[in-house]
Design a protein around this motif. Structure first.
Motif, mmCIF file in Angstrom:
data_model
loop_
_atom_site.group_PDB
_atom_site.id
_atom_site.type_symbol
_atom_site.label_atom_id
_atom_site.label_comp_id
_atom_site.label_asym_id
_atom_site.label_seq_id
_atom_site.Cartn_x
_atom_site.Cartn_y
_atom_site.Cartn_z
ATOM 1 N N PRO B 100 0.746 -0.286 8.799
ATOM 2 C CA PRO B 100 0.383 -0.178 7.387
ATOM 3 C C PRO B 100 -0.712 -1.201 7.061
ATOM 4 O O PRO B 100 -0.643 -2.347 7.472
ATOM 5 C CB PRO B 100 1.693 -0.536 6.669
ATOM 6 C CG PRO B 100 2.419 -1.398 7.611
ATOM 7 C CD PRO B 100 1.987 -1.024 8.997
ATOM 8 N N LYS B 102 -2.670 -2.914 3.873
ATOM 9 C CA LYS B 102 -2.530 -3.109 2.430
ATOM 10 C C LYS B 102 -3.850 -3.623 1.876
ATOM 11 O O LYS B 102 -4.459 -4.532 2.434
ATOM 12 C CB LYS B 102 -1.438 -4.140 2.160
ATOM 13 C CG LYS B 102 -0.060 -3.660 2.467
ATOM 14 C CD LYS B 102 0.963 -4.622 1.882
ATOM 15 C CE LYS B 102 2.371 -4.157 2.149
ATOM 16 N NZ LYS B 102 2.692 -3.845 3.524
ATOM 17 N N ASP B 114 -3.808 -0.904 -2.800
ATOM 18 C CA ASP B 114 -3.545 0.321 -2.064
ATOM 19 C C ASP B 114 -2.793 0.011 -0.789
ATOM 20 O O ASP B 114 -2.784 -1.119 -0.300
ATOM 21 C CB ASP B 114 -4.875 1.031 -1.746
ATOM 22 C CG ASP B 114 -4.640 2.483 -1.391
ATOM 23 O OD1 ASP B 114 -5.612 3.156 -1.027
ATOM 24 O OD2 ASP B 114 -3.486 2.935 -1.478
ATOM 25 N N GLN B 115 -2.186 1.049 -0.257
ATOM 26 C CA GLN B 115 -1.440 0.873 0.978
ATOM 27 C C GLN B 115 -1.514 2.175 1.755
ATOM 28 O O GLN B 115 -1.345 3.259 1.187
ATOM 29 C CB GLN B 115 0.025 0.559 0.647
ATOM 30 C CG GLN B 115 0.831 0.186 1.841
ATOM 31 C CD GLN B 115 2.292 0.107 1.489
ATOM 32 O OE1 GLN B 115 2.733 0.762 0.558
ATOM 33 N NE2 GLN B 115 3.032 -0.683 2.218
ATOM 34 N N PHE B 116 -1.764 2.063 3.021
ATOM 35 C CA PHE B 116 -1.829 3.292 3.823
ATOM 36 C C PHE B 116 -1.591 2.940 5.276
ATOM 37 O O PHE B 116 -1.498 1.777 5.662
ATOM 38 C CB PHE B 116 -3.190 3.976 3.656
ATOM 39 C CG PHE B 116 -4.339 3.040 3.740
ATOM 40 C CD1 PHE B 116 -4.891 2.673 4.961
ATOM 41 C CD2 PHE B 116 -4.876 2.491 2.593
ATOM 42 C CE1 PHE B 116 -5.944 1.811 5.031
ATOM 43 C CE2 PHE B 116 -5.948 1.615 2.656
ATOM 44 C CZ PHE B 116 -6.482 1.277 3.875
ATOM 45 N N LEU B 117 -1.492 3.981 6.055
ATOM 46 C CA LEU B 117 -1.195 3.785 7.463
ATOM 47 C C LEU B 117 -2.457 3.993 8.277
ATOM 48 O O LEU B 117 -3.282 4.844 7.980
ATOM 49 C CB LEU B 117 -0.139 4.793 7.918
ATOM 50 C CG LEU B 117 1.191 4.682 7.195
ATOM 51 C CD1 LEU B 117 2.064 5.859 7.542
ATOM 52 C CD2 LEU B 117 1.886 3.390 7.567
ATOM 53 N N SER B 192 7.017 -0.199 12.619
ATOM 54 C CA SER B 192 6.405 1.035 12.161
ATOM 55 C C SER B 192 6.452 2.108 13.235
ATOM 56 O O SER B 192 6.590 3.283 12.934
ATOM 57 C CB SER B 192 4.967 0.779 11.735
ATOM 58 O OG SER B 192 4.406 -0.148 12.594
ATOM 59 N N ARG B 208 5.494 13.325 2.701
ATOM 60 C CA ARG B 208 6.137 12.127 2.162
ATOM 61 C C ARG B 208 7.086 12.486 1.049
ATOM 62 O O ARG B 208 6.839 13.394 0.267
ATOM 63 C CB ARG B 208 5.050 11.206 1.632
ATOM 64 C CG ARG B 208 5.443 9.757 1.638
ATOM 65 C CD ARG B 208 4.290 8.888 1.265
ATOM 66 N NE ARG B 208 3.660 8.322 2.443
ATOM 67 C CZ ARG B 208 2.369 8.109 2.558
ATOM 68 N NH1 ARG B 208 1.562 8.453 1.602
ATOM 69 N NH2 ARG B 208 1.886 7.552 3.643
ATOM 70 N N ASP B 212 8.289 7.980 -2.577
ATOM 71 C CA ASP B 212 7.364 7.067 -1.919
ATOM 72 C C ASP B 212 5.943 7.220 -2.404
ATOM 73 O O ASP B 212 5.063 6.490 -1.973
ATOM 74 C CB ASP B 212 7.372 7.314 -0.397
ATOM 75 C CG ASP B 212 8.653 6.787 0.224
ATOM 76 O OD1 ASP B 212 9.304 5.948 -0.412
ATOM 77 O OD2 ASP B 212 8.971 7.226 1.327
ATOM 78 N N TRP B 213 5.721 8.212 -3.233
ATOM 79 C CA TRP B 213 4.340 8.459 -3.631
ATOM 80 C C TRP B 213 3.713 7.255 -4.317
ATOM 81 O O TRP B 213 2.563 6.926 -4.078
ATOM 82 C CB TRP B 213 4.287 9.658 -4.584
ATOM 83 C CG TRP B 213 4.403 10.947 -3.862
ATOM 84 C CD1 TRP B 213 4.694 11.135 -2.553
ATOM 85 C CD2 TRP B 213 4.265 12.232 -4.441
ATOM 86 N NE1 TRP B 213 4.726 12.465 -2.268
ATOM 87 C CE2 TRP B 213 4.478 13.171 -3.397
ATOM 88 C CE3 TRP B 213 3.978 12.701 -5.721
ATOM 89 C CZ2 TRP B 213 4.403 14.539 -3.630
ATOM 90 C CZ3 TRP B 213 3.912 14.057 -5.926
ATOM 91 C CH2 TRP B 213 4.113 14.966 -4.892
ATOM 92 N N TYR B 216 2.291 4.587 -2.080
ATOM 93 C CA TYR B 216 1.105 4.864 -1.281
ATOM 94 C C TYR B 216 -0.067 5.337 -2.091
ATOM 95 O O TYR B 216 -1.037 5.856 -1.542
ATOM 96 C CB TYR B 216 1.446 5.899 -0.205
ATOM 97 C CG TYR B 216 2.296 5.301 0.872
ATOM 98 C CD1 TYR B 216 3.669 5.423 0.855
ATOM 99 C CD2 TYR B 216 1.703 4.584 1.906
ATOM 100 C CE1 TYR B 216 4.435 4.861 1.837
ATOM 101 C CE2 TYR B 216 2.471 4.022 2.888
ATOM 102 C CZ TYR B 216 3.842 4.156 2.856
ATOM 103 O OH TYR B 216 4.592 3.599 3.830
ATOM 104 N N GLU B 217 0.002 5.187 -3.390
ATOM 105 C CA GLU B 217 -1.112 5.675 -4.182
ATOM 106 C C GLU B 217 -2.047 4.513 -4.512
ATOM 107 O O GLU B 217 -1.580 3.437 -4.867
ATOM 108 C CB GLU B 217 -0.568 6.255 -5.481
ATOM 109 C CG GLU B 217 -1.625 6.959 -6.310
ATOM 110 C CD GLU B 217 -0.981 7.584 -7.520
ATOM 111 O OE1 GLU B 217 0.194 7.968 -7.415
ATOM 112 O OE2 GLU B 217 -1.646 7.665 -8.551
#
Lengths: 521, 240
Positions: B100, B102, B114-117, B192, B208, B212-213, B216-217
């Motif tokens: 992830p 951030k 923001d946060q994503f993989l 992870s 997802r 959890d939306w 991750y938005e």
């Protein structure tokens, strides 16, 4: 976005201004999408196939007109287009085109280039005065590694696509500094006529060529048009562009250059009528050059001044009966006054007295300024006499200091009163007086000390005397007592003796007593 | 234990930034005589060293800083480059690694969270491209945001990559049997990886869950001047 690289032959060398070797087919495929570039004279592109990457392209003449909203780029950058990549770009920035790193491809290059150019033009449109964008501004807004961004930026700047100001006259500060410096260095020459000095300097600084002939720049080998910069140290003459671009050797400093105006008179010669007008105006208005320019009509005040200085017969107008010598002195004193002041004072020395005082205020040493002021008020001869008297009195004071302090003090005060001269004298006398006083003080102190010592000695001697007397008395007493003691002894003996006599008169032991008494005796 | 279908036992790869362009994130934070200069940018480690001095001189000139900054900036850049180069010769673990990332940064008047993989294995990934798309999609007009995002991503990737170098070294030292599985358990981001197994296993789907939306938005805030000042003051205080 298709990237087409233009197939024209190499046109790396930018054109010179006056050479006219036109190669019609070497024109770059200028797309119709060039609304923002100027369309000046035909691009003179000599077909020299130099494969060497020239660090700084030689600058030609700027495009003629300059409206507010038009973006200017030099004519050697006409190849620039938003959608294409020109061959010289490939040549200068090969890193983007040799597919060595996957992120540096032509697309990326074009993105960088276009965004930098866009940013510059945006910047230019919004803030007219500061027309340059810095590299830091550019790289902050671009995603990518700063090394390649810097190279693109440098490339664009070198080719005038960004940070390019249309006319070379947009460097006013440097040039005006040079102007002031050169004219003030001229003023420092101790010539009575400033005009003669200016004319001489202008002649000498025109270098090998005279004023009317062309001067060739030793940097770019082009004819210098407006002004050139001459360096005497290394014997170089550079045109304005080469000087500004720093196109000289490594060891040469930008401050070694002197600006030389060429085009002043060659542009438009002064007619006789204008000369006449100029003279009349100067006679009438003196140092008000604005009105002079108005009177002459068609010339700016600076032009009038410059032309007036260059006139060979200007000397006559500068020399005035009384103030001629004064002028010399004043010119010598103010080396560091800037051009305007000098011109004013020299041009307007008709009204001498008024101006005599103003330049002196600029002299750095306040004491000297005062002295000069006073001497100016008094006049030259009086100042001379005063100075001599001051010198002589100072020397006399020097002799007087070696005599008795009090008498010399009196002398000094007399001398002080006798002198009626400026300040330097009194300060000398004051010093002498102080010295003499100090001497007398010293002597007084010495006397005091001596006296004190003698008193102490006396006192001690008295003490000793007293002691002696005392001891003598004691001695006498001792003797007396001794004598008394002796007497008493004698008496005792007599008494003992009589007693024995009486005893011896007794019957039986008398004989013994007599014997005893005889024995005792 | 049989290794799962995911190829744990890939041969280790030489260290490099797991992006298509092998660029080093450089962060500068220099203080001289009360003047603070903070900056962050990406550097190409294959540039010659002379470039460092040129760049620092240019920056100082552009920003009109006192010339004492030149040497400081150059030395800071060079130390970070040297650190990067010290990792370069070594092995990096290259197994399945989705980490992830951030984002939590403030650029001028824009606040981004923001946060994503991110797949560490994908050596063709491009943070710059991500940043470009991000700005375009969210309609961010400030041109300085894009590079800041790319830099933040790159910095985190760099950190994770260095960590993986360290852990690769550990596993090499330990030298026990199934290096892959051992590594999977000992690596820091194994969390992870295992999550992935959970997520992409046959029980769950790739989509997802709704709850959890929010996590991750991306959140983009435009701040006013006062808020910016307040935030800056707070930052300075926390630094002190």
């Amino acid at each position: 976005m298709a990237t087409t690289i233009s197939p024209s032959p190499v046109t790396l060398q930018p054109p010179g201004p006056s050479t006219t070797e036109i190669e019609p087919d070497s024109e770059t495929p200028s797309n119709p999408k060039q609304p923002q570039t100027q369309t000046p004279i035909k691009p003179d592109t000599p077909a020299t196939a130099t494969a060497v990457a020239i660090a700084t392209p030689r600058p030609p003449d700027p495009p003629p007109s300059s409206d507010a909203d038009i973006i200017h780029i030099p004519s050697y950058s006409r190849w620039f287009s938003w959608d294409n990549i020109h061959e010289c770009e490939v040549r200068f920035l090969p890193e983007f085109f040799d597919s060595r790193s996957p992120s540096k491809n032509p697309k990326v290059y074009m993105h960088y280039r276009n965004s930098i150019v866009k940013q510059f033009r945006e910047h230019q449109r919004q803030q007219a005065p500061s027309r340059k964008i810095t590299f830091t501004d550019a790289r902050k807004t671009l995603v990518g590694d700063v090394g390649s961004i810097r190279r693109v930026f440098d490339f664009l700047e070198a080719w005038g696509l960004i940070n390019y100001s249309p006319s070379a006259q947009n460097k006013p500060l440097k040039w005006e500094d040079k102007d002031a410096k050169s004219s003030s260095s001229q003023g420092a020459e101790a010539k009575a006529a400033a005009a003669a000095a200016a004319a001489a300097a202008a002649d000498s600084s025109a270098g090998p060529s005279k004023e009317n002939s062309k001067v060739v720049c030793s940097g770019c080998k082009l004819v210098c048009s407006i002004a050139c910069f001459a360096c005497d140290k290394y014997d170089l003459t550079l045109c304005a562009r080469c000087y500004v671009r720093g196109n000289y050797r490594v060891g040469v400093n930008s401050s070694d250059f002197r600006r030389v105006e060429i085009s002043e008179d060659t542009k438009t010669d002064w007619t006789e009528k204008e000369n006449l007008h100029l003279m009349e105006a100067i006679l009438h208005y003196g140092d008000d050059w604005r009105r002079v320019a108005q009177y002459v009509g068609g010339r700016s005040d600076k032009e009038c001044v410059a032309h007036f200085l260059k006139l060979p017969f200007g000397e006559e107008y500068l020399k005035h009966a009384d103030s001629g010598e004064v002028d010399v002195k004043y010119n010598q004193m103010k080396d560091h006054v800037d051009a305007e002041c000098r011109l004013e004072s020299s041009g307007a020395s008709f009204s001498s007295k008024r101006l005599c005082l103003t330049p002196l205020a600029d002299a750095s040493n306040p004491i000297m300024a005062q002295a000069a002021f006073l001497s100016a008020l008094a006049g030259v001869d009086v100042a001379e006499a005063a100075a001599q008297a001051a010198v002589t009195s100072l020397s006399q004071v020097g002799l007087g200091a070696s005599k008795e302090p009090q008498s010399s003090l009196a002398k000094i005060t007399k001398l002080q009163e006798a002198d009626v001269t400026p300040n330097g004298n009194t300060t000398g006398n004051a010093l002498e007086g102080a010295f003499v006083e100090a001497n007398s003080q010293l002597q007084k102190d010495e006397l005091d000390v001596e006296r004190a010592i003698s008193r102490i000695a006396e006192v001690q001697m008295k003490e000793i005397q007293d002691k002696l007397v005392h001891f003598e008395n004691l001695d006498m007493q001792m003797e007396k007592e001794w004598q008394q003691l002796e007497q008493m002894k004698n008496m005792l003996f007599v008494d003992q003796l009589t007693l024995l006599f009486h005893r011896s008169s007794a019957p039986k032991t008398d004989e013994r007593m007599e014997q005893k008494s005889v024995r005792i005796d | 234990m049989k290794a799962p279908a995911l190829s744990f036992s890939k041969a280790p790869v030489k260290f490099r930034m797991p992006t298509s362009a092998n660029l080093v994130p450089i962060r500068l934070d220099i203080e001289i005589d009360g003047q603070r200069f903070k900056d962050a940018f990406t550097w190409n480690p294959s540039d010659p060293d002379s470039e460092v001095v040129v760049f620092s001189k240019r920056t100082v000139k552009d920003l009109k800083l006192p010339p004492a900054f030149i040497t400081q900036i150059a030395s800071s850049i060079q130390t970070q480059l040297a650190e990067f180069r010290s990792y370069e010769g070594q092995d990096m673990y290259s197994g399945e690694k989705i980490v992830p990332i951030k984002l939590d940064l403030r650029v001028n008047h824009t606040l981004i969270k923001d946060q994503f993989l991110w797949d560490m294995n994908n050596f063709e990934s491009d943070p710059e491209e991500f940043a470009r798309t991000f700005c375009k999609d969210l309609g961010i007009e400030d041109p300085e945001v894009g590079p800041a995002i790319a830099f933040a991503i790159r910095e985190q990737l760099y950190e994770i990559a260095t960590q993986s170098v360290a852990s690769a070294r550990e596993s090499r030292i330990s030298k026990k049997g199934r290096r892959g599985t051992e590594h999977a358990t000992s690596s820091k981001s194994s969390g992870s990886a295992l999550d992935l197994v959970k997520l992409f296993g046959y029980r769950s789907s790739v989509v997802r869950k709704r709850k959890d939306w929010d996590v991750y938005e991306p959140i983009v805030d435009h701040l006013s001047n006062e808020e910016v000042d307040a935030l800056e003051a707070r930052e300075v205080r926390t630094i002190r």
